[in-house]
Scaffold this motif. Structure first.
Motif, PDB file in Angstrom:
ATOM      1  N   THR A   1     -23.942  22.451 -33.058  1.00 31.66           N
ATOM      2  CA  THR A   1     -25.040  21.568 -33.187  1.00 31.66           C
ATOM      3  C   THR A   1     -25.747  21.106 -34.671  1.00 31.66           C
ATOM      4  O   THR A   1     -25.835  20.142 -34.911  1.00 31.66           O
ATOM      5  CB  THR A   1     -25.994  21.773 -32.020  1.00 31.66           C
ATOM      6  OG1 THR A   1     -25.555  22.087 -30.873  1.00 31.66           O
ATOM      7  CG2 THR A   1     -27.178  20.703 -31.990  1.00 31.66           C
ATOM      8  N   ILE A   2     -26.152  22.463 -35.089  1.00 34.22           N
ATOM      9  CA  ILE A   2     -26.803  22.260 -36.581  1.00 34.22           C
ATOM     10  C   ILE A   2     -25.937  21.595 -37.536  1.00 34.22           C
ATOM     11  O   ILE A   2     -26.429  20.682 -38.217  1.00 34.22           O
ATOM     12  CB  ILE A   2     -27.345  23.353 -37.014  1.00 34.22           C
ATOM     13  CG1 ILE A   2     -28.566  23.763 -35.908  1.00 34.22           C
ATOM     14  CG2 ILE A   2     -28.045  23.460 -38.265  1.00 34.22           C
ATOM     15  CD1 ILE A   2     -29.164  25.276 -36.468  1.00 34.22           C
ATOM     16  N   SER A   3     -24.529  22.212 -37.295  1.00 34.35           N
ATOM     17  CA  SER A   3     -23.574  21.600 -38.602  1.00 34.35           C
ATOM     18  C   SER A   3     -23.285  20.189 -38.285  1.00 34.35           C
ATOM     19  O   SER A   3     -23.073  19.452 -39.331  1.00 34.35           O
ATOM     20  CB  SER A   3     -22.330  22.599 -38.469  1.00 34.35           C
ATOM     21  OG  SER A   3     -21.716  22.342 -37.410  1.00 34.35           O
TER      22      SER A   3
ATOM     23  N   PHE B   1     -30.349  28.883 -42.590  1.00 28.24           N
ATOM     24  CA  PHE B   1     -30.966  29.050 -41.285  1.00 28.24           C
ATOM     25  C   PHE B   1     -30.179  29.058 -40.217  1.00 28.24           C
ATOM     26  O   PHE B   1     -30.397  29.911 -39.266  1.00 28.24           O
ATOM     27  CB  PHE B   1     -32.223  27.840 -40.984  1.00 28.24           C
ATOM     28  CG  PHE B   1     -32.957  27.810 -39.974  1.00 28.24           C
ATOM     29  CD1 PHE B   1     -33.890  28.760 -39.561  1.00 28.24           C
ATOM     30  CD2 PHE B   1     -32.409  26.845 -38.831  1.00 28.24           C
ATOM     31  CE1 PHE B   1     -34.471  28.818 -38.313  1.00 28.24           C
ATOM     32  CE2 PHE B   1     -33.116  26.965 -37.586  1.00 28.24           C
ATOM     33  CZ  PHE B   1     -33.978  27.746 -37.553  1.00 28.24           C
ATOM     34  N   MET B   2     -29.216  28.229 -40.250  1.00 25.46           N
ATOM     35  CA  MET B   2     -28.132  27.967 -39.144  1.00 25.46           C
ATOM     36  C   MET B   2     -27.411  29.361 -38.959  1.00 25.46           C
ATOM     37  O   MET B   2     -27.347  29.847 -37.898  1.00 25.46           O
ATOM     38  CB  MET B   2     -27.254  26.803 -39.449  1.00 25.46           C
ATOM     39  CG  MET B   2     -25.957  26.569 -38.568  1.00 25.46           C
ATOM     40  SD  MET B   2     -24.760  25.493 -38.915  1.00 25.46           S
ATOM     41  CE  MET B   2     -24.303  26.315 -40.771  1.00 25.46           C
ATOM     42  N   VAL B   3     -27.085  29.879 -40.139  1.00 29.04           N
ATOM     43  CA  VAL B   3     -26.274  31.071 -40.035  1.00 29.04           C
ATOM     44  C   VAL B   3     -27.067  32.235 -39.288  1.00 29.04           C
ATOM     45  O   VAL B   3     -26.518  33.103 -38.957  1.00 29.04           O
ATOM     46  CB  VAL B   3     -25.680  31.366 -41.472  1.00 29.04           C
ATOM     47  CG1 VAL B   3     -25.171  32.674 -41.459  1.00 29.04           C
ATOM     48  CG2 VAL B   3     -24.632  30.342 -41.876  1.00 29.04           C
ATOM     49  N   ALA B   4     -28.238  32.339 -40.062  1.00 27.87           N
ATOM     50  CA  ALA B   4     -29.199  33.214 -39.484  1.00 27.87           C
ATOM     51  C   ALA B   4     -29.606  33.151 -37.647  1.00 27.87           C
ATOM     52  O   ALA B   4     -29.219  34.320 -37.349  1.00 27.87           O
ATOM     53  CB  ALA B   4     -30.493  33.207 -40.080  1.00 27.87           C
TER      54      ALA B   4
ATOM     55  N   SER C   1     -27.668  31.648 -35.573  1.00 28.28           N
ATOM     56  CA  SER C   1     -26.547  32.042 -34.903  1.00 28.28           C
ATOM     57  C   SER C   1     -26.015  33.499 -35.117  1.00 28.28           C
ATOM     58  O   SER C   1     -25.418  33.903 -33.900  1.00 28.28           O
ATOM     59  CB  SER C   1     -25.345  31.039 -35.256  1.00 28.28           C
ATOM     60  OG  SER C   1     -25.072  31.106 -36.716  1.00 28.28           O
ATOM     61  N   SER C   2     -26.170  34.024 -36.106  1.00 29.88           N
ATOM     62  CA  SER C   2     -25.964  35.529 -36.318  1.00 29.88           C
ATOM     63  C   SER C   2     -26.529  36.407 -35.208  1.00 29.88           C
ATOM     64  O   SER C   2     -26.017  37.404 -34.566  1.00 29.88           O
ATOM     65  CB  SER C   2     -26.383  35.816 -37.571  1.00 29.88           C
ATOM     66  OG  SER C   2     -25.510  35.321 -38.483  1.00 29.88           O
ATOM     67  N   VAL C   3     -27.746  36.020 -34.795  1.00 26.20           N
ATOM     68  CA  VAL C   3     -28.502  36.682 -33.783  1.00 26.20           C
ATOM     69  C   VAL C   3     -27.792  36.480 -32.503  1.00 26.20           C
ATOM     70  O   VAL C   3     -27.626  37.547 -31.900  1.00 26.20           O
ATOM     71  CB  VAL C   3     -30.101  36.309 -33.777  1.00 26.20           C
ATOM     72  CG1 VAL C   3     -30.857  36.937 -32.530  1.00 26.20           C
ATOM     73  CG2 VAL C   3     -30.887  36.671 -34.895  1.00 26.20           C
ATOM     74  N   GLY C   4     -27.522  35.412 -32.126  1.00 22.26           N
ATOM     75  CA  GLY C   4     -26.985  35.079 -30.948  1.00 22.26           C
ATOM     76  C   GLY C   4     -25.673  35.763 -30.785  1.00 22.26           C
ATOM     77  O   GLY C   4     -25.140  36.310 -29.786  1.00 22.26           O
ATOM     78  N   LEU C   5     -24.653  35.723 -31.834  1.00 19.20           N
ATOM     79  CA  LEU C   5     -23.479  36.480 -31.684  1.00 19.20           C
ATOM     80  C   LEU C   5     -23.427  37.872 -31.868  1.00 19.20           C
ATOM     81  O   LEU C   5     -22.658  38.625 -31.147  1.00 19.20           O
ATOM     82  CB  LEU C   5     -22.704  36.051 -33.056  1.00 19.20           C
ATOM     83  CG  LEU C   5     -22.241  34.393 -33.306  1.00 19.20           C
ATOM     84  CD1 LEU C   5     -21.784  34.016 -34.572  1.00 19.20           C
ATOM     85  CD2 LEU C   5     -21.169  34.283 -32.293  1.00 19.20           C
ATOM     86  N   MET C   6     -24.592  38.505 -32.495  1.00 18.86           N
ATOM     87  CA  MET C   6     -24.739  40.044 -32.383  1.00 18.86           C
ATOM     88  C   MET C   6     -25.300  40.344 -31.076  1.00 18.86           C
ATOM     89  O   MET C   6     -24.508  41.333 -30.458  1.00 18.86           O
ATOM     90  CB  MET C   6     -25.913  40.611 -33.358  1.00 18.86           C
ATOM     91  CG  MET C   6     -25.456  40.262 -35.067  1.00 18.86           C
ATOM     92  SD  MET C   6     -23.996  41.413 -35.407  1.00 18.86           S
ATOM     93  CE  MET C   6     -24.772  43.018 -34.899  1.00 18.86           C
ATOM     94  N   VAL C   7     -25.967  39.767 -30.374  1.00 15.96           N
ATOM     95  CA  VAL C   7     -26.386  39.909 -29.148  1.00 15.96           C
ATOM     96  C   VAL C   7     -25.291  39.694 -28.054  1.00 15.96           C
ATOM     97  O   VAL C   7     -24.806  40.647 -27.325  1.00 15.96           O
ATOM     98  CB  VAL C   7     -27.468  39.078 -28.573  1.00 15.96           C
ATOM     99  CG1 VAL C   7     -27.753  39.012 -27.058  1.00 15.96           C
ATOM    100  CG2 VAL C   7     -28.925  39.036 -29.495  1.00 15.96           C
TER     101      VAL C   7
END
Length: 418
Positions: free
Chosen positions: A40-42, A294-297, A299-305
């Protein structure tokens, strides 16, 4: 199908999803959210970048702007604000440089509260409010590549005698004349009458939607404008040169000319700025670079979870299937077979989450394009591939430990497990 084969492992993963729909769905939810966020953000960034680049291109090719202070990405200092303004004679002197095709001196009227002039243009009972007043030389058409839908630009003779003629922006003409011919009509501006000689086509804008101030303006010959507002001396010079490869040479020639005309000493820095439309693109790329971080940060939280969730469900799966693992080992499955099987199952789960995230991102991108015209989102195949690849990597990384735990189970103890 042999133990630990990819096909068997994928089948087992899909079987796990089918038999534990809710648990599997919650497990890959983090993966879905992470990939969906990336897409979405990209997509928004990509669409805006395309719009900005298209707008920058519309400003003209082989063009340089000259102003007495920087205005892109810099907060002007007191010294910059106090600098001597550019002059009409500076623009005329630039025309003698060898690689300069055309140069323009432009000025706009700004009202006392430092906003674009809120001027009304009248024709009979109709009135266009908030019209911008602009004065230019005849070179404006060459430098800015104006496109006329009616009439023409003013001539040098009309400029020399400060004739009461005007070129209207697209929206200004629409408000006054609708789709009728505006050429030859007289409009009233600040108590004086001006003959309309041309109407300019709509100008590109960075963000879609809403009115473009550049389409609601009245363009006068430079000397005509000076009759209306002799107090406005804040000139903006623009130069068109012959070939892109000559840009460094043209900049050097302009700098040398202006330093000489403005009496800048050898040891003193320039008291003017030379920049091009690509300066806007570079500033925009810096801004979107921060948004990409910001997008990477996020999305990284979601991917780590999601990765932790995958590890959790795989550990539960190993525990539930301990006896099955013992049977497989007793029938000849090696540690490598078991390791490959459970790693592939974890990767398949994450791949499913990645695909759902990409589909969700595509749907949101489409909705943004349909609902919010100011955000022309464009889905990027590159980021879709990156999102899917990262989801596979998450499955591989977080599936290793459960797979290793399953592969190192003692077959005799596993067969005894109830």
């Amino acid at each position: 199908m042999r133990f630990g084969s990819t096909g068997e492992s994928v089948r087992m993963a899909l079987e796990t999803v089918r038999t534990n729909k809710l648990r599997s769905g919650l497990t890959i939810l983090g993966i879905v959210i992470g990939v969906l966020t990336v897409i979405t953000i990209s997509s928004i960034i990509s669409g805006l970048n395309n719009n900005v680049q298209s707008w920058v291109d519309s400003l003209g090719s082989n063009v340089l702007w000259i102003y007495h202070m920087p205005v892109i990405g810099v907060q002007p200092t007191t010294e910059m604000l106090a600098r001597k303004k550019m002059t009409y004679e500076d623009a005329m002197a630039m025309r003698d440089l060898p690689h300069v095709v055309a140069s323009n001196a432009g000025v706009r009227h700004v009202n006392p509260i430092f906003q674009v002039g809120v001027i009304g243009v009248k024709y009979g009972t109709k009135k266009a409010q908030g019209t911008m007043l602009e004065g230019d030389t005849t070179s404006i058409a060459d430098v800015s590549s104006l496109t006329f839908i009616q009439g023409r630009l003013f001539t040098q003779g009309e400029d020399d005698r400060a004739a009461n003629v005007v070129v209207l922006g697209h929206d200004t003409a629409q408000k006054l004349f609708n789709n009728d011919n505006a050429i030859g009509k007289e409009v009233e501006i600040e108590g004086d009458l001006f003959t309309v000689i041309g109407v300019v086509d709509k100008q590109k804008q960075v963000f879609g939607g809403g009115d473009n101030p550049e389409d609601n303006k009245a363009i006068f010959p430079y000397r005509t404008f000076k009759k209306l507002h002799p107090e406005d001396k804040d000139l903006w010079l623009s130069v068109k040169y012959d070939d892109p490869k000559n840009r460094p040479l043209v900049e050097d020639e302009l700098r040398e000319l202006l330093r000489r005309r403005r009496n800048v000493k050898v040891w003193q820095p320039d008291n003017f700025e030379i920049f091009a439309p690509d300066s806007i693109a570079r500033l925009w790329n810096q801004l979107t670079g921060g948004l990409a971080i910001f997008m990477v940060a996020v999305s990284s939280v979601g991917l780590m979870v999601g990765g932790v969730g995958v590890m959790n469900i795989m550990l539960v799966s190993v525990t539930e299937r301990t006896r099955e693992i013992g049977v497989r080992k007793a029938l000849g499955a090696t540690k490598r077979n078991i390791l490959v099987q459970f790693t592939t199952e974890a990767t398949t789960l994450c791949a499913i989450g990645g695909v759902i995230g990409i589909i969700g991102g595509a749907i949101i991108t489409l909705l943004i394009r349909l609902v919010i015209s100011a955000l022309p989102a464009t889905m990027s195949a590159t980021w879709a591939i990156i999102g899917f690849t990262v989801s596979l990597a998450i499955g591989l990384v977080f599936g290793i430990y459960p797979a290793w735990k399953a592969a190192t189970l003692d077959p005799i103890e596993a067969l005894r497990y109830e």
